[in-house]
Design a protein around this motif. Structure first.
Motif, PDB file in Angstrom:
ATOM      1  N   PRO A   1       0.956  -1.287   0.094  1.00  0.00           N
ATOM      2  CA  PRO A   1       0.001  -0.273  -0.013  1.00  0.00           C
ATOM      3  C   PRO A   1       0.770   1.205   0.060  1.00  0.00           C
ATOM      4  O   PRO A   1       2.087   1.345   0.393  1.00  0.00           O
ATOM      5  N   LYS A   2       0.276   2.187  -0.569  1.00  0.00           N
ATOM      6  CA  LYS A   2       1.119   3.583  -0.506  1.00  0.00           C
ATOM      7  C   LYS A   2       1.538   4.042   0.632  1.00  0.00           C
ATOM      8  O   LYS A   2       0.750   3.880   1.719  1.00  0.00           O
ATOM      9  N   LYS A   3       2.508   4.855   0.917  1.00  0.00           N
ATOM     10  CA  LYS A   3       2.955   5.412   2.381  1.00  0.00           C
ATOM     11  C   LYS A   3       1.948   5.998   3.026  1.00  0.00           C
ATOM     12  O   LYS A   3       1.616   5.823   4.246  1.00  0.00           O
ATOM     13  N   GLU A   4       1.059   6.754   2.700  1.00  0.00           N
ATOM     14  CA  GLU A   4      -0.051   7.593   2.856  1.00  0.00           C
ATOM     15  C   GLU A   4      -1.041   6.732   3.370  1.00  0.00           C
ATOM     16  O   GLU A   4      -1.676   6.752   4.556  1.00  0.00           O
ATOM     17  N   ASP A   5      -1.380   5.582   2.649  1.00  0.00           N
ATOM     18  CA  ASP A   5      -2.195   4.581   2.999  1.00  0.00           C
ATOM     19  C   ASP A   5      -1.760   3.903   4.394  1.00  0.00           C
ATOM     20  O   ASP A   5      -2.461   3.551   5.514  1.00  0.00           O
ATOM     21  N   LEU A   6      -0.494   3.514   4.299  1.00  0.00           N
ATOM     22  CA  LEU A   6       0.214   2.833   5.471  1.00  0.00           C
ATOM     23  C   LEU A   6       0.064   3.672   6.783  1.00  0.00           C
ATOM     24  O   LEU A   6      -0.327   3.203   7.965  1.00  0.00           O
ATOM     25  N   CYS A   7       0.257   4.867   6.694  1.00  0.00           N
ATOM     26  CA  CYS A   7       0.323   5.934   7.662  1.00  0.00           C
ATOM     27  C   CYS A   7      -0.961   6.148   8.152  1.00  0.00           C
ATOM     28  O   CYS A   7      -1.170   6.128   9.322  1.00  0.00           O
ATOM     29  N   LYS A   8      -2.085   6.200   7.421  1.00  0.00           N
ATOM     30  CA  LYS A   8      -3.410   6.760   7.550  1.00  0.00           C
ATOM     31  C   LYS A   8      -4.066   5.573   8.375  1.00  0.00           C
ATOM     32  O   LYS A   8      -4.877   5.765   9.083  1.00  0.00           O
ATOM     33  N   ASN A   9      -3.810   4.443   7.756  1.00  0.00           N
ATOM     34  CA  ASN A   9      -4.706   3.195   8.272  1.00  0.00           C
ATOM     35  C   ASN A   9      -3.762   2.413   9.169  1.00  0.00           C
ATOM     36  O   ASN A   9      -4.385   1.168   9.762  1.00  0.00           O
ATOM     37  N   PHE A  10      -2.395   2.592   9.647  1.00  0.00           N
ATOM     38  CA  PHE A  10      -1.865   1.734  10.435  1.00  0.00           C
ATOM     39  C   PHE A  10      -1.995   0.414  10.082  1.00  0.00           C
ATOM     40  O   PHE A  10      -2.360  -0.652  10.787  1.00  0.00           O
ATOM     41  N   TYR A  11      -1.454   0.083   8.956  1.00  0.00           N
ATOM     42  CA  TYR A  11      -1.390  -1.455   8.245  1.00  0.00           C
ATOM     43  C   TYR A  11      -0.483  -2.241   9.437  1.00  0.00           C
ATOM     44  O   TYR A  11       0.858  -1.988   8.919  1.00  0.00           O
ATOM     45  N   ARG A  12      -0.781  -3.035  10.152  1.00  0.00           N
ATOM     46  CA  ARG A  12       0.302  -3.755  10.985  1.00  0.00           C
ATOM     47  C   ARG A  12       1.054  -4.831  10.082  1.00  0.00           C
ATOM     48  O   ARG A  12       0.436  -5.392   9.177  1.00  0.00           O
ATOM     49  N   LEU A  13       2.174  -5.196  10.664  1.00  0.00           N
ATOM     50  CA  LEU A  13       3.064  -6.293  10.001  1.00  0.00           C
ATOM     51  C   LEU A  13       3.380  -5.862   8.704  1.00  0.00           C
ATOM     52  O   LEU A  13       3.478  -6.688   7.787  1.00  0.00           O
ATOM     53  N   VAL A  14       3.710  -4.696   8.349  1.00  0.00           N
ATOM     54  CA  VAL A  14       4.209  -4.155   7.188  1.00  0.00           C
ATOM     55  C   VAL A  14       5.529  -3.597   7.561  1.00  0.00           C
ATOM     56  O   VAL A  14       5.479  -2.965   8.479  1.00  0.00           O
ATOM     57  N   ASN A  15       6.714  -3.889   6.836  1.00  0.00           N
ATOM     58  CA  ASN A  15       8.044  -3.154   7.198  1.00  0.00           C
ATOM     59  C   ASN A  15       8.461  -3.567   8.156  1.00  0.00           C
ATOM     60  O   ASN A  15       8.934  -2.383   9.333  1.00  0.00           O
ATOM     61  N   ILE A  16       8.488  -4.673   8.848  1.00  0.00           N
ATOM     62  CA  ILE A  16       8.774  -4.977  10.299  1.00  0.00           C
ATOM     63  C   ILE A  16      10.059  -5.791  10.285  1.00  0.00           C
ATOM     64  O   ILE A  16      10.711  -6.042  11.488  1.00  0.00           O
ATOM     65  N   VAL A  17      10.866  -6.250   9.040  1.00  0.00           N
ATOM     66  CA  VAL A  17      11.865  -7.101   9.173  1.00  0.00           C
ATOM     67  C   VAL A  17      13.004  -6.421   8.103  1.00  0.00           C
ATOM     68  O   VAL A  17      12.607  -6.112   7.022  1.00  0.00           O
ATOM     69  N   GLN A  18      14.205  -6.728   8.450  1.00  0.00           N
ATOM     70  CA  GLN A  18      15.307  -6.566   7.660  1.00  0.00           C
ATOM     71  C   GLN A  18      15.265  -7.377   6.467  1.00  0.00           C
ATOM     72  O   GLN A  18      15.095  -8.513   6.756  1.00  0.00           O
ATOM     73  N   PRO A  19      15.693  -6.951   5.122  1.00  0.00           N
ATOM     74  CA  PRO A  19      15.555  -7.973   4.062  1.00  0.00           C
ATOM     75  C   PRO A  19      16.672  -9.136   4.122  1.00  0.00           C
ATOM     76  O   PRO A  19      16.565 -10.232   3.651  1.00  0.00           O
ATOM     77  N   GLN A  20      17.672  -8.962   5.068  1.00  0.00           N
ATOM     78  CA  GLN A  20      18.666  -9.972   5.240  1.00  0.00           C
ATOM     79  C   GLN A  20      18.176 -10.945   6.025  1.00  0.00           C
ATOM     80  O   GLN A  20      18.945 -12.175   6.274  1.00  0.00           O
ATOM     81  N   ASN A  21      17.308 -10.985   6.876  1.00  0.00           N
ATOM     82  CA  ASN A  21      16.683 -11.746   7.900  1.00  0.00           C
ATOM     83  C   ASN A  21      15.838 -12.804   7.461  1.00  0.00           C
ATOM     84  O   ASN A  21      15.182 -12.621   6.633  1.00  0.00           O
ATOM     85  N   VAL A  22      15.685 -13.809   8.266  1.00  0.00           N
ATOM     86  CA  VAL A  22      14.622 -14.836   7.695  1.00  0.00           C
ATOM     87  C   VAL A  22      13.844 -14.776   8.718  1.00  0.00           C
ATOM     88  O   VAL A  22      13.682 -14.555  10.222  1.00  0.00           O
ATOM     89  N   TYR A  23      12.443 -14.750   8.285  1.00  0.00           N
ATOM     90  CA  TYR A  23      11.293 -14.541   8.944  1.00  0.00           C
ATOM     91  C   TYR A  23      10.169 -15.811   8.834  1.00  0.00           C
ATOM     92  O   TYR A  23       9.898 -16.291   7.676  1.00  0.00           O
ATOM     93  N   SER A  24      10.056 -16.622   9.758  1.00  0.00           N
ATOM     94  CA  SER A  24       9.440 -17.897   9.906  1.00  0.00           C
ATOM     95  C   SER A  24       7.988 -17.804  10.054  1.00  0.00           C
ATOM     96  O   SER A  24       7.402 -16.907  10.421  1.00  0.00           O
ATOM     97  N   VAL A  25       7.255 -18.874   9.628  1.00  0.00           N
ATOM     98  CA  VAL A  25       6.062 -18.963   9.882  1.00  0.00           C
ATOM     99  C   VAL A  25       5.528 -18.872  11.360  1.00  0.00           C
ATOM    100  O   VAL A  25       4.517 -18.287  11.733  1.00  0.00           O
ATOM    101  N   ILE A  26       6.349 -19.501  12.216  1.00  0.00           N
ATOM    102  CA  ILE A  26       6.091 -19.197  13.753  1.00  0.00           C
ATOM    103  C   ILE A  26       6.517 -17.846  14.166  1.00  0.00           C
ATOM    104  O   ILE A  26       5.688 -17.260  15.017  1.00  0.00           O
ATOM    105  N   ASP A  27       7.305 -17.077  13.351  1.00  0.00           N
ATOM    106  CA  ASP A  27       7.543 -15.609  13.832  1.00  0.00           C
ATOM    107  C   ASP A  27       6.207 -14.827  13.618  1.00  0.00           C
ATOM    108  O   ASP A  27       6.026 -14.139  14.265  1.00  0.00           O
ATOM    109  N   PHE A  28       5.642 -15.235  12.338  1.00  0.00           N
ATOM    110  CA  PHE A  28       4.474 -14.729  11.814  1.00  0.00           C
ATOM    111  C   PHE A  28       3.280 -14.919  12.816  1.00  0.00           C
ATOM    112  O   PHE A  28       2.698 -13.967  13.382  1.00  0.00           O
ATOM    113  N   TYR A  29       3.133 -16.115  13.413  1.00  0.00           N
ATOM    114  CA  TYR A  29       2.083 -16.494  14.354  1.00  0.00           C
ATOM    115  C   TYR A  29       2.485 -15.848  15.368  1.00  0.00           C
ATOM    116  O   TYR A  29       1.218 -15.251  16.071  1.00  0.00           O
TER     117      TYR A  29
END
Length: 313
Positions: free
Chosen positions: A53-81
């Motif tokens: 979503p556009k940055k303004e939509d992310l800020c306005k609507n507080f879209y959770r679990l977006v942009n929470i991990v650095q791209p070099q890291n591994v994010y597992s299903v358990i992390d998501f859960y």
């Protein structure tokens, strides 16, 4: 019904229009909060190619679990859960209602069925397994999976390299126990909420496939190549990273490495996206307890949500 115990799921294939529909639903029902269920939108710096979503939509609507991990890291299903269940509780505790939106069906399945207790993922081990033991050969890696875990090899597509690699990694780090064995032995924990599941499906597959082409062409116009080149310049990112080894980014990475032509990159990305969509639709068509709504009849879905929220189910 106590509305604070309600959780909405909105699933659907890539390019179907889930994000725009979610924003429309939130605009109509202010008590709803949005939570992303997307295995790539979690990564910072992967913006154009994930169609965030556009940055303004992310800020306005507080879209959770977006942009929470650095791209070099591994994010597992358990992390998501763990992250998703925490955010769902936070939303409910604040008097709001969670609307989980995305196309990563495995994440949704984990929330419904709970997760198996598995060893944590280690990017160094994964890199060693893939590049050193199997010399980056996907076929050899999948052949190994069939030998050590036939059940998982029947459930995981041979081209789903991340899941194949994870299953092989589990075998190595657990002392020879397979992913399917550990899953069967584990205790599953389910969410203690009333969950309403909706699936957005195409009224015409050919129309959706045209949207996929237009969507990727739009990404290219927005500067997708430059986005990937910036990632390529980093010394901590390779195709062994799940963030980079994803549809679009993997193909553009190969183009930058001069392993394919520009047109081959485009064709490969579109083909891979179409295959993903077919896979997502297969999941949805076999999904229990879900209301499937065609993308040209979204008012049905909105009306259903309204009836739920007014206790007239």
């Amino acid at each position: 019904m106590n509305n604070q115990s309600v959780v909405f799921f909105l699933m659907g294939p890539t390019a179907i229009g889930k994000s725009s529909l979610a924003l429309e639903i939130k605009a109509r029902f202010p008590q709803i909060e949005l939570l992303s269920v997307d295995s790539k939108s979690i990564y910072q710096g992967l913006d154009i190619g994930t169609d965030k979503p556009k940055k303004e939509d992310l800020c306005k609507n507080f879209y959770r679990l977006v942009n929470i991990v650095q791209p070099q890291n591994v994010y597992s299903v358990i992390d998501f859960y763990n992250d998703a269940t925490r955010e769902i509780k936070n939303i409910i505790d604040s008097g709001k209602i969670p609307l989980l939106v995305g196309g990563t069906m495995l994440y949704f399945k984990t929330l419904i069925n709970g997760f198996a207790s598995l060893p944590p993922s280690n990017p160094l081990i994964r890199d060693y397994i893939f590049n050193d033991l199997f010399l980056g050969k996907k076929k050899k890696l999948f052949s190994m999976l069939k030998k050590i875990d036939k059940k998982s090899s029947k459930k995981i597509h041979k081209n789903d390299i991340q899941r194949v690699l994870r299953a092989v990694e589990v075998f190595f780090v657990s002392g020879g126990k397979s992913l399917s064995q550990l899953t069967e032995e584990s205790i599953h924990i389910k969410l203690p909420y009333k969950i309403f599941q909706f699936g957005l499906v195409p009224h015409n597959k050919d129309f959706l496939y045209k949207k996929i082409i237009n969507r990727f062409n739009n990404m290219l116009e927005l500067g997708f190549e430059n986005e990937v080149r910036r990632l390529y310049q980093r010394t901590d990112l390779t195709l062994a990273c799940p963030s980079i080894n994803s549809i679009g980014y993997r193909q553009m990475w190969h183009y930058i490495q001069k392993k394919c032509t520009y047109q081959e990159m485009i064709n490969s990305t579109i083909q891979a996206t179409r295959q993903l969509v077919k896979h997502q639709l297969t999941w949805l068509n076999n999904w229990p307890d879900i209301l499937l709504v065609r993308d040209n009849q979204v008012n049905i879905l909105i009306q259903k949500i309204e009836r739920i929220l007014t206790n007239n189910i």
